[in-house]
Design an enzyme around this catalytic site. Structure first.
Site, PDB file in Angstrom:
ATOM      1  N   CYS A 160      55.247  78.390 -17.679  1.00 14.73           N
ATOM      2  CA  CYS A 160      55.214  76.411 -17.247  1.00 14.73           C
ATOM      3  C   CYS A 160      53.499  76.562 -17.780  1.00 14.73           C
ATOM      4  CB  CYS A 160      55.218  76.484 -16.446  1.00 14.73           C
ATOM      5  SG  CYS A 160      57.652  76.412 -15.828  1.00 14.73           S
ATOM      6  N   ALA A 161      53.528  76.503 -18.823  1.00 17.44           N
ATOM      7  CA  ALA A 161      51.936  77.602 -19.098  1.00 17.44           C
ATOM      8  C   ALA A 161      50.234  76.187 -19.087  1.00 17.44           C
ATOM      9  CB  ALA A 161      51.185  77.869 -20.277  1.00 17.44           C
ATOM     10  N   GLY A 162      51.141  74.928 -19.259  1.00 16.27           N
ATOM     11  CA  GLY A 162      49.919  73.535 -19.247  1.00 16.27           C
ATOM     12  C   GLY A 162      49.172  74.004 -18.314  1.00 16.27           C
TER      13      GLY A 162
ATOM     14  N   GLY B 153      46.522  75.572 -18.686  1.00 16.57           N
ATOM     15  CA  GLY B 153      45.762  76.925 -19.036  1.00 16.57           C
ATOM     16  C   GLY B 153      45.050  77.777 -18.673  1.00 16.57           C
ATOM     17  N   GLY B 154      45.499  77.497 -17.212  1.00 22.84           N
ATOM     18  CA  GLY B 154      44.242  77.784 -16.216  1.00 22.84           C
ATOM     19  C   GLY B 154      44.372  79.455 -16.199  1.00 22.84           C
ATOM     20  N   LYS B 155      45.709  79.239 -15.592  1.00 22.60           N
ATOM     21  CA  LYS B 155      46.330  80.937 -15.409  1.00 22.60           C
ATOM     22  C   LYS B 155      46.733  81.631 -16.405  1.00 22.60           C
ATOM     23  CE  LYS B 155      48.490  79.360 -11.283  1.00 22.60           C
ATOM     24  NZ  LYS B 155      48.435  77.719 -11.213  1.00 22.60           N
TER      25      LYS B 155
ATOM     26  N   GLU C  98      54.612  75.710 -23.314  1.00 25.02           N
ATOM     27  CA  GLU C  98      54.707  74.431 -22.150  1.00 25.02           C
ATOM     28  C   GLU C  98      55.359  74.267 -23.189  1.00 25.02           C
ATOM     29  OE1 GLU C  98      53.746  71.630 -20.403  1.00 25.02           O
ATOM     30  OE2 GLU C  98      53.280  73.420 -20.051  1.00 25.02           O
TER      31      GLU C  98
ATOM     32  N   ASP D  31      61.227  74.315 -24.216  1.00 21.30           N
ATOM     33  CA  ASP D  31      61.100  74.286 -23.311  1.00 21.30           C
ATOM     34  C   ASP D  31      61.468  75.234 -22.211  1.00 21.30           C
ATOM     35  OD1 ASP D  31      62.923  73.402 -20.492  1.00 21.30           O
ATOM     36  OD2 ASP D  31      64.085  72.229 -22.004  1.00 21.30           O
TER      37      ASP D  31
ATOM     38  N   CYS E  56      51.675  74.067  -6.788  1.00 23.80           N
ATOM     39  CA  CYS E  56      50.837  73.846  -6.367  1.00 23.80           C
ATOM     40  C   CYS E  56      51.430  72.839  -5.029  1.00 23.80           C
ATOM     41  CB  CYS E  56      50.408  73.177  -7.046  1.00 23.80           C
ATOM     42  SG  CYS E  56      48.560  72.851  -5.900  1.00 23.80           S
TER      43      CYS E  56
END
Length: 475
Positions: A291-293, A295-297, A316, A342, A412
């Protein structure tokens, strides 16, 4: 269109035209965007400030103007619950019957009166002038009358009047005093455990302006480079973190502008670092951020993977967010790939990866200090909407990792329904997986609880309230 000015009541007293205050006009515009479009202040405010700095003449913003506008917007949003209670005590109708633009002007005025050092007469006068410009004379009189009532007491006195006693209703008392919805207070208290002091410290931390935290992406930038910036100090826990103690504009920093560094909360960095440091059995060449969006991590993981010769696949679902991930990974020193897919119906084969991160969509209750308006938008029923997705993504993560590999489940949000409940439910379905202790993988970080999972807190760690569970696939 503003109403025509009325004749002066006293002969000989000239009508005073409202003063157009560009700072308060901008703050009002930002609040309207948050209210009307469900926008987020941290996305709306920067372009408004940038445009104001580029203007010529008296409407051009300097640093003090930008700081005041920022304080007015965020201070009003953070204290909205408390200010609504005060305004309710000063009007003769339910707040839902007050036009939203009028309520925004009132809230801005109340924040100036109760939450800043702006003199009373200046706060009332500036708010009434704003009302005349954006609402018209008639409603400006209403604003004037309400704010004069508010000005009769300071914040502590108003809280005595509008908050129920703690002993009668602890959750409602804390909700009014610390400006959080009651259900959020209850959820955070359940997650935190303990007595009154801990929850009050947490709620207060949610209402403080967070520092800007940068990450120096390994192989591309160093903390030494970032520490040369004004008012920059080393992060507390992450070796790649640098904090800007006086705010500042990250986009003006060369390394950030070039993509070699980024803005990233230290809690987010710690999640990526812990996953990267988790012990493995067998090879360590293929990593997945599922779930990359935005992109920070992924950018930090890709840089850490590159140091070991590993490849990161960043997936993503939303194509525009996948584009943000690709931008964050551009220039990474090692191999990486970004796809739009997905995560609950992955295109890759089961058991393809050695390390998998699933930072799942959630209510965001762990980042209320950064997005204060989120506390007023979220509802308890939102948890039911996220629950199937969170469980589905964790299932995908466990199916995507090979035997002996490690999955990191992150949110989060500290809400137990989004953290331990999800992990517990899925582990019941996967007896061939086990929790591993994440605490030793966050060296030096105190107050990590009994484990094996980790919950970070704004008031204890100075981070967003990130949750992390590390799971090893055993068969």
């Amino acid at each position: 269109m503003s109403e025509q000015p009325q004749r002066p009541r006293k002969p000989g007293k000239p009508y005073r035209r409202p003063q157009k205050d560009p700072v308060r006009l901008l703050a009002f515009e930002a609040l309207r965007a948050v209210d009307e479009r469900d926008a987020y202040a941290n996305l709306v405010l920067p372009p408004l400030l940038r445009k104001a700095r580029e203007k010529e003449g008296p409407e051009k913003f300097d640093g003090r103007d930008a700081a005041l506008a920022t304080e007015l917007v965020y201070g009003t949003l953070r204290r909205q619950g408390t200010y609504d209670a005060v305004i309710s005590a000063c009007v003769d109708r339910p707040l839902r019957e007050v036009d939203p633009p009028v309520l925004d002007v009132l809230s801005l005025g109340v924040h100036q009166l109760l939450g800043t050092r702006i003199p009373t007469h200046a706060a009332v006068s500036a708010s009434v002038d704003l009302a005349r410009v954006v609402l018209g004379d008639g409603r400006a009189k209403f604003v004037n009358a309400v704010l004069r009532k508010v000005a009769q007491h300071d914040l502590d006195e108003w809280i005595e009047k509008v908050a129920p006693p703690y002993d009668d209703d602890p959750e409602d008392h804390l909700a009014v005093v610390h400006s959080h919805p009651r259900w959020v207070v209850s959820a955070l208290w359940d997650s935190l455990g303990g007595g009154r002091a801990g929850i009050e410290d947490l709620l207060e931390a949610d209402n403080e302006r967070p520092e800007v935290t940068l990450v120096a992406r390994p192989g591309r930038a160093t903390t030494e480079e970032l520490l040369r910036e004004d008012a920059a100090v080393a992060g507390r826990w992450s070796p790649y973190a640098v904090r800007l103690t006086e705010g500042g504009e990250p986009g003006a920093i060369d390394a950030v502008r070039d993509g070699r560094a980024g803005v990233q909360d230290e809690g987010s960095q710690l999640v990526a670092l812990a996953l990267a440091a988790a012990p493995l059995d067998g090879p360590d060449t293929k990593w997945l951020d599922g779930c990359a969006g935005p992109g920070g991590k992924a950018a930090l993981l890709a840089a850490l993977a590159a140091e070991r010769g590993a490849l990161l696949l960043a997936s993503e679902k939303q194509p525009h967010r996948a584009g943000l991930v690709a931008k964050a990974l551009a220039g990474n020193p090692g191999p990486s790939q970004v796809i739009a897919a997905d995560g609950t119906r992955p295109p890759w084969r089961p058991g393809s990866f050695d390390r998998v991160l699933m930072d799942v969509p959630c209510t965001g209750l762990g980042a209320l200090r950064r997005r204060p308006e989120a506390r007023w938008r979220r509802r308890p029923e939102d948890l039911d909407g996220f629950a199937p997705l969170q469980r589905g993504l964790l299932r995908t993560a466990l199916e995507s990792v090979r035997v002996g590999g490690v999955v990191g489940y992150a949110t989060c949000s500290p809400h137990l329904a989004e953290t331990r409940a999800v992990v517990s439910d899925i582990l019941k379905q996967y007896p061939q997986a086990e929790l591993i202790d994440a605490r030793p993988l966050l060296p030096g970080v105190p107050a990590l609880g009994e484990g094996p999972d980790v919950q970070l807190w704004p008031h204890l760690h100075g981070t967003d309230a990130m949750y992390l569970a590390l799971i090893r696939k055993t068969g």
